[in-house]
Design a protein around this motif. Structure first.
Motif, mmCIF file in Angstrom:
data_model
loop_
_atom_site.group_PDB
_atom_site.id
_atom_site.type_symbol
_atom_site.label_atom_id
_atom_site.label_comp_id
_atom_site.label_asym_id
_atom_site.label_seq_id
_atom_site.Cartn_x
_atom_site.Cartn_y
_atom_site.Cartn_z
ATOM 1 N N MET A 18 0.821 -1.211 0.000
ATOM 2 C CA MET A 18 0.000 0.000 0.000
ATOM 3 C C MET A 18 0.855 1.260 0.000
ATOM 4 O O MET A 18 1.896 1.327 0.638
ATOM 5 C CB MET A 18 -0.960 -0.004 1.182
ATOM 6 N N THR A 19 0.381 2.243 -0.748
ATOM 7 C CA THR A 19 1.083 3.511 -0.892
ATOM 8 C C THR A 19 0.391 4.593 -0.063
ATOM 9 O O THR A 19 -0.701 4.388 0.478
ATOM 10 C CB THR A 19 1.083 3.952 -2.360
ATOM 11 N N LYS A 20 1.029 5.722 -0.001
ATOM 12 C CA LYS A 20 0.454 6.869 0.698
ATOM 13 C C LYS A 20 -0.903 7.233 0.106
ATOM 14 O O LYS A 20 -1.848 7.546 0.833
ATOM 15 C CB LYS A 20 1.411 8.068 0.618
ATOM 16 N N GLN A 21 -1.025 7.178 -1.211
ATOM 17 C CA GLN A 21 -2.287 7.522 -1.866
ATOM 18 C C GLN A 21 -3.376 6.525 -1.503
ATOM 19 O O GLN A 21 -4.543 6.895 -1.339
ATOM 20 C CB GLN A 21 -2.102 7.583 -3.386
ATOM 21 N N ASP A 22 -3.008 5.252 -1.363
ATOM 22 C CA ASP A 22 -3.982 4.236 -0.947
ATOM 23 C C ASP A 22 -4.553 4.570 0.428
ATOM 24 O O ASP A 22 -5.758 4.421 0.661
ATOM 25 C CB ASP A 22 -3.325 2.849 -0.889
ATOM 26 N N ILE A 23 -3.698 5.005 1.334
ATOM 27 C CA ILE A 23 -4.136 5.354 2.695
ATOM 28 C C ILE A 23 -5.004 6.609 2.670
ATOM 29 O O ILE A 23 -6.051 6.669 3.323
ATOM 30 C CB ILE A 23 -2.926 5.574 3.628
ATOM 31 N N LEU A 24 -4.565 7.614 1.904
ATOM 32 C CA LEU A 24 -5.333 8.864 1.824
ATOM 33 C C LEU A 24 -6.703 8.638 1.205
ATOM 34 O O LEU A 24 -7.696 9.222 1.653
ATOM 35 C CB LEU A 24 -4.550 9.906 1.022
ATOM 36 N N ASP A 25 -6.770 7.809 0.180
ATOM 37 C CA ASP A 25 -8.067 7.520 -0.448
ATOM 38 C C ASP A 25 -9.031 6.921 0.576
ATOM 39 O O ASP A 25 -10.222 7.247 0.591
ATOM 40 C CB ASP A 25 -7.882 6.545 -1.615
ATOM 41 N N TYR A 26 -8.508 6.049 1.407
ATOM 42 C CA TYR A 26 -9.328 5.407 2.446
ATOM 43 C C TYR A 26 -9.781 6.424 3.496
ATOM 44 O O TYR A 26 -10.967 6.453 3.863
ATOM 45 C CB TYR A 26 -8.510 4.289 3.089
ATOM 46 N N LEU A 27 -8.866 7.262 3.959
ATOM 47 C CA LEU A 27 -9.201 8.227 5.009
ATOM 48 C C LEU A 27 -10.107 9.345 4.490
ATOM 49 O O LEU A 27 -11.041 9.775 5.180
ATOM 50 C CB LEU A 27 -7.928 8.834 5.601
ATOM 51 N N ASN A 28 -9.852 9.792 3.273
ATOM 52 C CA ASN A 28 -10.598 10.934 2.750
ATOM 53 C C ASN A 28 -12.057 10.629 2.448
ATOM 54 O O ASN A 28 -12.872 11.539 2.311
ATOM 55 C CB ASN A 28 -9.910 11.487 1.498
ATOM 56 N N ARG A 29 -12.399 9.355 2.372
ATOM 57 C CA ARG A 29 -13.808 9.012 2.167
ATOM 58 C C ARG A 29 -14.646 9.350 3.408
ATOM 59 O O ARG A 29 -15.871 9.361 3.343
ATOM 60 C CB ARG A 29 -13.959 7.532 1.826
ATOM 61 N N LEU A 30 -13.977 9.641 4.518
ATOM 62 C CA LEU A 30 -14.680 10.007 5.754
ATOM 63 C C LEU A 30 -15.084 11.483 5.768
ATOM 64 O O LEU A 30 -15.914 11.877 6.589
ATOM 65 C CB LEU A 30 -13.788 9.726 6.972
ATOM 66 N N ARG A 31 -14.502 12.259 4.888
ATOM 67 C CA ARG A 31 -14.751 13.704 4.902
ATOM 68 C C ARG A 31 -16.221 14.024 4.642
ATOM 69 O O ARG A 31 -16.865 13.404 3.801
ATOM 70 C CB ARG A 31 -13.880 14.415 3.862
ATOM 71 N N ARG A 32 -16.719 15.005 5.379
ATOM 72 C CA ARG A 32 -18.106 15.458 5.239
ATOM 73 C C ARG A 32 -18.139 16.982 5.242
ATOM 74 O O ARG A 32 -17.364 17.631 5.943
ATOM 75 C CB ARG A 32 -18.975 14.943 6.393
ATOM 76 N N SER A 33 -19.047 17.544 4.462
ATOM 77 C CA SER A 33 -19.229 18.995 4.467
ATOM 78 C C SER A 33 -19.983 19.393 5.734
ATOM 79 O O SER A 33 -20.561 18.553 6.425
ATOM 80 C CB SER A 33 -20.020 19.424 3.226
ATOM 81 N N THR A 34 -20.003 20.672 6.037
ATOM 82 C CA THR A 34 -20.709 21.139 7.237
ATOM 83 C C THR A 34 -22.207 20.910 7.111
ATOM 84 O O THR A 34 -22.895 20.750 8.116
ATOM 85 C CB THR A 34 -20.430 22.630 7.477
ATOM 86 N N SER A 35 -22.717 20.885 5.881
ATOM 87 C CA SER A 35 -24.148 20.624 5.706
ATOM 88 C C SER A 35 -24.477 19.158 6.007
ATOM 89 O O SER A 35 -25.572 18.837 6.448
ATOM 90 C CB SER A 35 -24.585 20.971 4.278
ATOM 91 N N GLU A 36 -23.516 18.274 5.771
ATOM 92 C CA GLU A 36 -23.714 16.854 6.060
ATOM 93 C C GLU A 36 -23.419 16.522 7.522
ATOM 94 O O GLU A 36 -24.018 15.621 8.100
ATOM 95 C CB GLU A 36 -22.796 15.997 5.171
ATOM 96 N N ASP A 37 -22.470 17.261 8.098
ATOM 97 C CA ASP A 37 -22.033 17.001 9.471
ATOM 98 C C ASP A 37 -21.696 18.342 10.105
ATOM 99 O O ASP A 37 -20.557 18.797 10.071
ATOM 100 C CB ASP A 37 -20.809 16.069 9.455
ATOM 101 N N SER A 38 -22.702 18.988 10.679
ATOM 102 C CA SER A 38 -22.536 20.360 11.178
ATOM 103 C C SER A 38 -21.488 20.469 12.280
ATOM 104 O O SER A 38 -20.792 21.476 12.388
ATOM 105 C CB SER A 38 -23.883 20.900 11.688
ATOM 106 N N SER A 39 -21.350 19.437 13.098
ATOM 107 C CA SER A 39 -20.366 19.482 14.190
ATOM 108 C C SER A 39 -19.004 18.938 13.766
ATOM 109 O O SER A 39 -18.060 18.924 14.547
ATOM 110 C CB SER A 39 -20.870 18.683 15.398
ATOM 111 N N GLN A 40 -18.921 18.509 12.498
ATOM 112 C CA GLN A 40 -17.670 17.978 11.937
ATOM 113 C C GLN A 40 -17.074 16.835 12.774
ATOM 114 O O GLN A 40 -15.868 16.746 12.993
ATOM 115 C CB GLN A 40 -16.645 19.110 11.780
ATOM 116 N N ARG A 41 -17.951 15.956 13.203
ATOM 117 C CA ARG A 41 -17.512 14.816 14.010
ATOM 118 C C ARG A 41 -16.693 13.818 13.187
ATOM 119 O O ARG A 41 -15.988 12.978 13.758
ATOM 120 C CB ARG A 41 -18.727 14.129 14.635
ATOM 121 N N TRP A 42 -16.780 13.919 11.866
ATOM 122 C CA TRP A 42 -15.997 13.029 11.019
ATOM 123 C C TRP A 42 -14.503 13.195 11.276
ATOM 124 O O TRP A 42 -13.716 12.251 11.067
ATOM 125 C CB TRP A 42 -16.297 13.260 9.541
ATOM 126 N N ILE A 43 -14.105 14.385 11.748
ATOM 127 C CA ILE A 43 -12.681 14.632 12.021
ATOM 128 C C ILE A 43 -12.176 13.692 13.108
ATOM 129 O O ILE A 43 -11.043 13.197 13.064
ATOM 130 C CB ILE A 43 -12.436 16.106 12.401
#
Length: 199
Positions: free
Chosen positions: A111-136
């Motif tokens: 696995m490469t750095k990009q493989d890890i980032l692709d996995y982690l970045n799927r957790l990202r949510r906009s403030t409209s989707e997650d107002s408290s930004q708990r995804w962080i």
């Protein structure tokens, strides 16, 4: 006729040898599978749900190498740190999910750095989707798990966790700032220390 008989005997001999070889391969594969299943049963016997045993065995069917690596890592963590069951369960989930995300076709070792980032970045949510930004908090919690795991994977002979070097696939992948309370809550839930110095 003699040549035909000789040729037939040679063909029969090759066929029998191939059958024996295939049978030996099947027996060896079965032994490896049985051993892996015993390891899975061993590390999950104290888990709160059968779920953890099931997802590891399902992974073993698709990618036995990754399942073996997870088992070896959990055994090492239990030996070195005597980790809590909740911590063990979170590690199993995150690592199985990482393998699943890449369709269980890529070894953790490749696995490469990009493989890890692709996995982690799927957790990202906009403030409209997650107002408290708990995804962080989820992102940072998984970053902690992956950082420790890949440092162990790439430094198998280093017993001191603090001296394990960060491999290329995790370099530059840091915790996100923002909702620190969410990260603290995640760490408290799964028994992590939030300070990077303690990973």
């Amino acid at each position: 006729k003699v040549n035909k008989d000789s040729s037939k005997r040679k063909t029969d001999l090759v066929y029998r040898q191939q059958q024996i070889s295939n049978q030996e391969e099947e027996e060896e594969k079965k032994k490896e599978t049985d051993l892996l299943y015993r390891k899975i049963n061993f590390i999950t016997k104290g888990c709160s749900k059968l779920y953890f045993n099931k997802i590891l065995k399902k992974l073993a069917e698709k990618n036995s190498e990754n399942a073996n690596i997870i088992c070896d890592y959990i055994i090492a963590e239990e030996t070195e740190l005597n980790i809590k069951n909740s911590t063990k369960e979170s590690r199993i989930k995150v690592l199985v999910w990482l393998s699943n995300f890449h369709n269980d076709t890529k070894s953790f070792k490749q696995m490469t750095k990009q493989d890890i980032l692709d996995y982690l970045n799927r957790l990202r949510r906009s403030t409209s989707e997650d107002s408290s930004q708990r995804w962080i908090g989820s992102y940072n919690g998984r970053q902690i798990i992956l950082s420790k795991f890949f440092r162990w994977l790439c430094n198998p002979d280093e017993p001191d966790q603090r001296r394990r070097m960060t491999p290329p696939c995790m370099k530059g992948i840091k915790q996100l700032t923002g909702e620190s309370s969410a990260t603290a809550e995640y760490c408290a839930k799964y028994g992590f220390l939030a300070s990077p110095d303690c990973w």
